[in-house]
Design a protein around this motif. Sequence first.
Motif, PDB file in Angstrom:
ATOM      1  N   ASP A  80      20.728  77.702  70.944  1.00  0.00           N
ATOM      2  CA  ASP A  80      20.283  76.413  70.639  1.00  0.00           C
ATOM      3  C   ASP A  80      19.472  76.635  70.078  1.00  0.00           C
ATOM      4  O   ASP A  80      18.610  76.530  68.514  1.00  0.00           O
ATOM      5  N   ALA A  81      18.044  77.286  71.395  1.00  0.00           N
ATOM      6  CA  ALA A  81      16.941  77.685  70.319  1.00  0.00           C
ATOM      7  C   ALA A  81      16.988  78.814  68.785  1.00  0.00           C
ATOM      8  O   ALA A  81      16.272  78.091  68.012  1.00  0.00           O
ATOM      9  N   TRP A  82      17.792  78.815  69.219  1.00  0.00           N
ATOM     10  CA  TRP A  82      18.189  80.157  68.275  1.00  0.00           C
ATOM     11  C   TRP A  82      18.214  79.494  66.691  1.00  0.00           C
ATOM     12  O   TRP A  82      17.963  79.470  65.503  1.00  0.00           O
ATOM     13  N   MET A  83      19.520  78.362  67.066  1.00  0.00           N
ATOM     14  CA  MET A  83      19.736  77.595  66.034  1.00  0.00           C
ATOM     15  C   MET A  83      18.795  76.656  65.237  1.00  0.00           C
ATOM     16  O   MET A  83      18.282  76.085  63.806  1.00  0.00           O
ATOM     17  N   LEU A  84      17.877  76.327  66.141  1.00  0.00           N
ATOM     18  CA  LEU A  84      16.570  75.491  65.679  1.00  0.00           C
ATOM     19  C   LEU A  84      15.726  75.823  64.795  1.00  0.00           C
ATOM     20  O   LEU A  84      14.844  75.811  64.299  1.00  0.00           O
ATOM     21  N   ALA A  85      15.156  77.926  65.494  1.00  0.00           N
ATOM     22  CA  ALA A  85      14.137  77.935  65.108  1.00  0.00           C
ATOM     23  C   ALA A  85      14.483  79.144  63.838  1.00  0.00           C
ATOM     24  O   ALA A  85      13.805  79.277  63.256  1.00  0.00           O
ATOM     25  N   ALA A  86      16.074  78.591  63.046  1.00  0.00           N
ATOM     26  CA  ALA A  86      16.423  79.457  61.826  1.00  0.00           C
ATOM     27  C   ALA A  86      15.811  78.335  60.564  1.00  0.00           C
ATOM     28  O   ALA A  86      16.890  77.710  60.554  1.00  0.00           O
ATOM     29  N   ASN A  87      14.889  78.047  60.863  1.00  0.00           N
ATOM     30  CA  ASN A  87      14.340  76.584  60.078  1.00  0.00           C
ATOM     31  C   ASN A  87      13.103  77.283  59.125  1.00  0.00           C
ATOM     32  O   ASN A  87      12.240  77.356  59.354  1.00  0.00           O
TER      33      ASN A  87
ATOM     34  N   TRP B 242      17.982  86.305  61.212  1.00  0.00           N
ATOM     35  CA  TRP B 242      17.071  85.145  60.609  1.00  0.00           C
ATOM     36  C   TRP B 242      17.673  84.900  59.138  1.00  0.00           C
ATOM     37  O   TRP B 242      17.819  85.141  58.056  1.00  0.00           O
ATOM     38  N   PRO B 243      18.918  84.349  58.857  1.00  0.00           N
ATOM     39  CA  PRO B 243      19.921  83.863  57.877  1.00  0.00           C
ATOM     40  C   PRO B 243      18.973  82.698  56.579  1.00  0.00           C
ATOM     41  O   PRO B 243      17.966  82.015  57.563  1.00  0.00           O
ATOM     42  N   ALA B 244      19.161  82.874  55.628  1.00  0.00           N
ATOM     43  CA  ALA B 244      18.828  82.191  54.588  1.00  0.00           C
ATOM     44  C   ALA B 244      19.614  80.944  55.135  1.00  0.00           C
ATOM     45  O   ALA B 244      20.660  80.192  55.576  1.00  0.00           O
ATOM     46  N   CYS B 245      18.226  79.676  55.418  1.00  0.00           N
ATOM     47  CA  CYS B 245      19.375  78.195  56.279  1.00  0.00           C
ATOM     48  C   CYS B 245      18.343  77.025  55.924  1.00  0.00           C
ATOM     49  O   CYS B 245      17.769  76.636  56.647  1.00  0.00           O
ATOM     50  N   ALA B 246      18.229  77.236  54.925  1.00  0.00           N
ATOM     51  CA  ALA B 246      17.301  76.303  53.660  1.00  0.00           C
ATOM     52  C   ALA B 246      18.158  74.996  53.642  1.00  0.00           C
ATOM     53  O   ALA B 246      16.896  73.936  53.180  1.00  0.00           O
ATOM     54  N   ASP B 247      19.080  75.249  53.349  1.00  0.00           N
ATOM     55  CA  ASP B 247      20.124  74.131  52.321  1.00  0.00           C
ATOM     56  C   ASP B 247      21.362  74.238  53.200  1.00  0.00           C
ATOM     57  O   ASP B 247      21.847  75.610  53.282  1.00  0.00           O
ATOM     58  N   PRO B 248      21.482  72.756  52.733  1.00  0.00           N
ATOM     59  CA  PRO B 248      23.352  72.898  53.366  1.00  0.00           C
ATOM     60  C   PRO B 248      24.425  73.832  53.318  1.00  0.00           C
ATOM     61  O   PRO B 248      25.283  73.804  54.320  1.00  0.00           O
ATOM     62  N   ALA B 249      24.279  73.985  52.129  1.00  0.00           N
ATOM     63  CA  ALA B 249      25.361  74.951  50.680  1.00  0.00           C
ATOM     64  C   ALA B 249      25.119  76.670  52.065  1.00  0.00           C
ATOM     65  O   ALA B 249      26.369  77.362  52.027  1.00  0.00           O
ATOM     66  N   ASP B 250      23.965  77.128  53.115  1.00  0.00           N
ATOM     67  CA  ASP B 250      24.115  78.163  53.261  1.00  0.00           C
ATOM     68  C   ASP B 250      25.036  78.404  54.455  1.00  0.00           C
ATOM     69  O   ASP B 250      25.157  79.054  54.623  1.00  0.00           O
ATOM     70  N   LEU B 251      25.387  76.929  55.033  1.00  0.00           N
ATOM     71  CA  LEU B 251      26.405  77.424  56.620  1.00  0.00           C
ATOM     72  C   LEU B 251      27.087  78.479  56.206  1.00  0.00           C
ATOM     73  O   LEU B 251      27.326  78.831  57.304  1.00  0.00           O
TER      74      LEU B 251
END
Length: 619
Positions: free
Chosen positions: A234-241, A10-19
């Motif tokens: 793909d499911a994980w990419m969406l779950a990291a929200n 679970w990385p920080a994924c709250a902002d576009p800059a987190d990518l």
Amino acid sequence: MTVSTEDLLWPACADPADLTSIESVPMADRGLPETTYALLTRAAALWPDRTAITVLPEAARWREPVRRTYAELLADVHRYANLLHRLGVRRGDAVALMSPNCAELVPATLAAQLAGIAAPLNGSLSPQHLTELLARSGARILITAGPELAPSTWDTARRLPVDTLLVLRPTDAEDTPELPDGARFLDDLAAGEDPTEFAGKPPTSTDLAGLFHTGGTTGAPKLAAHTHTNEVADAWMLAANPLLDADSVLFAALPLFHVNALVVTLLSPLFNGQQVLWAGPLGYRDPGLIGTFWKIVEHYSVTAMSAVPTVYAVLTHLPVDADITGLRYAMVGASPLPEAVRDGFQAHTGVTLVEGYGLTEATCATARSFPDAPRPGAVGQRLPYQQVKAVRVHEDGTWQDLPAGEVGVLVISGPTVFPGYVTGRDDHGHTLDGLGTLTEGWLNTGDLARVDEDGFIHLAGRAKDLIIRGGHNIDPAMVEDAMLSHPAVTAASAVGKPDEHAGEVPVAYVTLRPGAAVTEDELCQWANDQVTERAAAPKAVWVLDALPVTDVGKPYKLALRADATRRALAEALNGASVDTVIEDGSITAMVTVAGEVDRHGAESVLSRYALRSTVRVRP
């Protein structure tokens, strides 16, 4: 300092800059479960007593749900998978599923991916298309809705060439009739199977998990293959929200033969142990659901929902008669979101629409938006570990990468890109082919877009949907947004109508709110006043009861282009009988005239248009 597996997951994924920081860690080091089965067993181990699914029997009985905890869901999956294994299903074997959503379909889908490969089917496809899809998948077992759950689906299922029918009951069914023709209820047959473990060999990350049909507008739909890695990633990419926590309740009403339902509302919630509220078998098509929707949101404390733009257009006109302050996240995808729908829904409900972008060939989702960091005009930022770019496709098929901000054909690479379409079977299993969509790991989406420096995707229409007027490219969305800004219009679709001078000119098809008193000429004038680009102003607007959709529920512009072609030629030929036929993605005009003289005249007129046509003399 040691970093735990959960921290990496679970990385920080709250902002576009987190990518950038997310991708500094290789995805292989994130510790994702290898398969959908491993994802489910992880959830059941972490949250055995937490509610996994809540299923409504139908909209009229929305207060009488059936619930399954994560432990119970895993037990059902084991029983169903062990039954399939006993019936001979092995790793490379497909199991077809054809049913509207119900309590048994969720574990049946996961069980098919555990014992073999799930091949969901849309029961509204023609029997010919279904037969061809079954032949491609090789499925000999069909899990299908019974006569009480979906009579028309059951009637179709009984005529399909399979060896075994396993039948699903309606959610919370009390009395069900005896089945004819030797068919058996899935749950009855699986009752004696071991609920604690799977008797066969579990899948690995590279094994196929699902075969999803896509398209279906001309010929049989193509069958896109997904690996377990595709679906879990793909499911994980969406779950990291961070907008959704473990207590969130997701509302699901899209059919499980659609990848959005599988990835967004079935697999992704497993990562955080979230509860999913499944609507009845008709989903969003149930009038009773729409009428009680906000009360359901309040009663079940729904936090997030996923739907297509047409659903939100309807909900915009539905009085909010309940407390929906708990609804924080409304996801929208599958087709472009008109600005008028977005603004109308948000103003009406106070809920932000979070747009996304994806396609079956990239498993499901490729981009998502950030409610707190809007990027006007974009469908979202690319998801972590998916690469996107715009390219120019030359006549010889080669690609040229375009700089950020320049419009071209959107291409995608990464762990969610599918391995290909099923083209047959051999001794090693299914044979796959990209059929021209895959180039060195990059998927050609067929969409026109520009990608900005932050990885946000700005769509510019479908390459094949562009209206080309005298060499000038017109994005249909420009016309559609103008039409949807009219208070009487509920849906709009713009296409090109053949024109002997300009090649084609824009026209629009719309649906109206019940009781709306507006003429087609008034709508055309409205559009002309709203469209800022003169060349894009529609030459005509026609009102329909409903806009056509494909067998998988997406807008079907080819049918509208065919209708526009028929109208244009009927006018040019002074009332001659004109019909159109859609074959292999192309439109052929069929013109019938009274005699040979008329035939030559018609052929002369048709020669002015860049389209296929045939002329015959009426017998």
